[in-house]
Scaffold this motif. Structure first.
Motif, PDB file in Angstrom:
ATOM      1  N   ALA A   1      15.573   4.028 -11.250  1.00  0.00           N
ATOM      2  CA  ALA A   1      14.723   4.616 -10.209  1.00  0.00           C
ATOM      3  C   ALA A   1      13.294   4.101 -10.283  1.00  0.00           C
ATOM      4  N   MET A   2      12.879   3.644 -11.458  1.00  0.00           N
ATOM      5  CA  MET A   2      11.511   3.156 -11.612  1.00  0.00           C
ATOM      6  C   MET A   2      11.284   1.831 -10.883  1.00  0.00           C
ATOM      7  N   VAL A   3      12.360   1.071 -10.679  1.00  0.00           N
ATOM      8  CA  VAL A   3      12.202  -0.256 -10.070  1.00  0.00           C
ATOM      9  C   VAL A   3      13.030  -0.443  -8.805  1.00  0.00           C
ATOM     10  N   ASP A   4      13.898   0.486  -8.488  1.00  0.00           N
ATOM     11  CA  ASP A   4      14.752   0.355  -7.313  1.00  0.00           C
ATOM     12  C   ASP A   4      13.911   0.325  -6.030  1.00  0.00           C
ATOM     13  N   GLY A   5      14.091  -0.702  -5.240  1.00  0.00           N
ATOM     14  CA  GLY A   5      13.346  -0.824  -3.980  1.00  0.00           C
ATOM     15  C   GLY A   5      11.875  -1.129  -4.170  1.00  0.00           C
ATOM     16  N   LEU A   6      11.495  -1.568  -5.361  1.00  0.00           N
ATOM     17  CA  LEU A   6      10.085  -1.858  -5.638  1.00  0.00           C
ATOM     18  C   LEU A   6       9.547  -2.913  -4.675  1.00  0.00           C
ATOM     19  N   GLY A   7       8.475  -2.581  -3.986  1.00  0.00           N
ATOM     20  CA  GLY A   7       7.877  -3.505  -3.038  1.00  0.00           C
ATOM     21  C   GLY A   7       8.410  -3.378  -1.626  1.00  0.00           C
ATOM     22  N   THR A   8       9.487  -2.601  -1.446  1.00  0.00           N
ATOM     23  CA  THR A   8      10.040  -2.398  -0.101  1.00  0.00           C
ATOM     24  C   THR A   8      10.085  -0.915   0.280  1.00  0.00           C
ATOM     25  N   ARG A   9      10.208  -0.042  -0.703  1.00  0.00           N
ATOM     26  CA  ARG A   9      10.181   1.407  -0.466  1.00  0.00           C
ATOM     27  C   ARG A   9       9.042   1.985  -1.293  1.00  0.00           C
ATOM     28  N   PHE A  10       8.197   2.804  -0.673  1.00  0.00           N
ATOM     29  CA  PHE A  10       6.949   3.206  -1.317  1.00  0.00           C
ATOM     30  C   PHE A  10       6.874   4.710  -1.547  1.00  0.00           C
ATOM     31  N   GLU A  11       6.720   5.082  -2.825  1.00  0.00           N
ATOM     32  CA  GLU A  11       6.574   6.486  -3.203  1.00  0.00           C
ATOM     33  C   GLU A  11       5.251   7.076  -2.714  1.00  0.00           C
ATOM     34  N   ILE A  12       4.240   6.246  -2.486  1.00  0.00           N
ATOM     35  CA  ILE A  12       2.949   6.760  -2.027  1.00  0.00           C
ATOM     36  C   ILE A  12       3.102   7.478  -0.687  1.00  0.00           C
ATOM     37  N   LEU A  13       4.137   7.145   0.065  1.00  0.00           N
ATOM     38  CA  LEU A  13       4.363   7.807   1.353  1.00  0.00           C
ATOM     39  C   LEU A  13       4.787   9.255   1.185  1.00  0.00           C
ATOM     40  N   SER A  14       5.165   9.636  -0.036  1.00  0.00           N
ATOM     41  CA  SER A  14       5.519  11.024  -0.327  1.00  0.00           C
ATOM     42  C   SER A  14       4.355  11.788  -0.937  1.00  0.00           C
TER      43      SER A  14
END
Length: 446
Positions: free
Chosen positions: A249-262
């Protein structure tokens, strides 16, 4: 299946952050978080916690390199980072990544601005570093939550360190190896115990996270070697301070899905898990008067009582972690501001009496941003309120205009209006600035 090389993967993402085209929505959210942390720090700058910290460490401070936000003092970059992160946290008004209860902006931002005054940094560089730092912190948080938090670690103090190190590493232009060193040193610096909640020590966690993160990046920049597997290694952060961490989960979608949006922003200056109760009690305050109330029944997420179950708070810090005081204040005043957490409010016998008539039942079926409230009156009538998603949550976010109003409310007692206007405009248009140091200097009173 072998474990992902988390430290190295995050390091690679960070070394490319300077030229990555981040999505427009993530960039805008980064601007919101950047504006927000500065406002919170200005508002918290006059708190006695900052006074005590300055009095303690000023005799040992280095050259005047950086602004202490909201105050006339200047100090060295490491101490300024410490003080600004503490000020951003102390009012309990921080941003919150609800999935992890992490407060990222107020830890990452101070490291960015301190470096921006030590070396010339453009707004575009600062924004990219800030966004990347928040993203890394949130992702590592997702990987270790919720065992890490439930065990007693204050995730802002522990995981926040990675965000500050990451952002500083981007600004220092660390290569991949040195960035991995910086993240691994952040791993060994990580700290913060929830046992200190309700005391001045809680804000020490954010302060040290920001300062230690910056220090980690500075050491790596000077070829101070470290591990390159400090996060995922057998005796690294994730396994020592977590139980069965989700490294993927720490790297999945890194650079394409952004946790900052949450990321979300608090409308009330207290523990975020109390916000649904406050929201509902403010709504009910239009229908009832405190003197008429026989009993208040609260159905809440179990985390509410774990974090904020203090029955008889004695201090402002404790009251901000009391669902009972907060519910009584919201019902009585129809609002919850700093005034409702003042010593006068804590000592108010009518408010204390109503708080004593509040009962809370934890329920795993209630989400963290949800609450059910029933107010029973002395004449037998009852009023109910179901807050499905609290104001300020991801489902009901504060707007840009809301954040500006919050900023002005925090800054107006401290700064002249023209400085406030420049700060707000500068944050919304940060990518156009040649020198972020000049912007943050506007956050000090003349």
């Amino acid at each position: 299946m072998s474990a992902p090389a988390v430290t190295q993967t995050l390091a690679r993402f960070l070394t490319h952050a300077r030229e990555t085209e981040f999505p427009a929505d993530a960039v805008h959210e980064a601007k919101r978080a950047f504006l927000h942390w500065i406002g919170c720090a200005i508002g918290g700058a006059g708190n006695g916690v900052i006074d005590r910290s300055l009095a303690t460490f000023s005799p040992f401070a280095g050259p005047e390199q950086a602004t202490v936000v909201g105050r006339p003092e200047r100090t060295d970059a490491l101490l300024a980072t410490f003080l600004n992160a503490m000020a951003a946290d102390v009012l309990g008004f921080s941003d919150t990544h609800l999935r992890t209860v992490l407060h990222p902006g107020g830890v990452v931002g101070p490291a960015v601005t301190a470096l921006a005054e030590r070396q010339r940094v453009s707004g575009n560089e600062a924004l990219r570093a800030f966004l990347a730092g928040v993203e890394v912190a949130c992702r590592i948080g997702v990987g270790v939550y919720d065992w890490h938090y439930g065990r007693g670690w204050h995730i802002t103090g522990s995981v926040g360190t990675f965000g500050a190190a990451a952002a500083a590493g981007v600004l220092l232009k660390l290569d991949e190896t040195r960035m991995a060193w910086a993240l691994s040193m952040a791993a060994t610096h990580a700290t913060g115990l929830r046992e200190l909640f309700g005391s001045m020590g809680k804000s020490l966690h954010a302060a040290r996270a920001a300062q230690n993160g910056l220090a980690s990046a500075l050491l790596a920049a000077n070829d101070f070697t470290s591990s390159t597997t400090g996060i995922e290694g057998r005796r690294g952060f994730a396994h020592v301070l977590g139980d069965k961490p989700d490294l993927e989960a720490m790297v999945d979608g890194l650079g394409t899905r952004f946790e900052i949006l949450s990321n979300t922003y608090k409308p009330f200056p207290c523990g975020v898990v109390i916000h649904p109760v406050i929201d509902g009690c403010i709504q009910l305050s239009e229908q009832v008067r405190g003197s008429e109330v026989k009993r208040v029944a609260l159905q809440v997420n179990p985390l509410v009582l774990e974090l904020c179950g203090r029955r008889e708070p004695k201090t402002t810090a404790q009251a901000k972690l009391s669902v009972f005081h907060s519910a009584a204040a919201a019902l009585t005043k129809g609002r919850v501001t700093e005034v409702e957490y003042s010593e006068a409010s804590i000592r108010d016998p009518a408010l204390a009496s109503l708080a004593a008539r509040c009962a809370a039942t934890p329920s795993p079926s209630i989400r963290e941003d949800e609450a059910r409230i029933t107010v029973e009156l002395a004449d037998g009538r009852a009023h109910d309120c179901h807050v499905e998603h609290a104001v300020g949550s991801e489902a009901r976010p504060m707007s840009d205009a809301d954040l500006e109003r919050k900023f002005r409310g925090l800054a107006e007692p401290v700064l002249a209006n023209e400085r406030i206007d420049r700060l707000i405009d500068g944050c919304w248009n940060i990518e156009k600035l040649d020198d972020v140091g000049a912007l943050i200097r506007q956050a000090a009173p003349q």
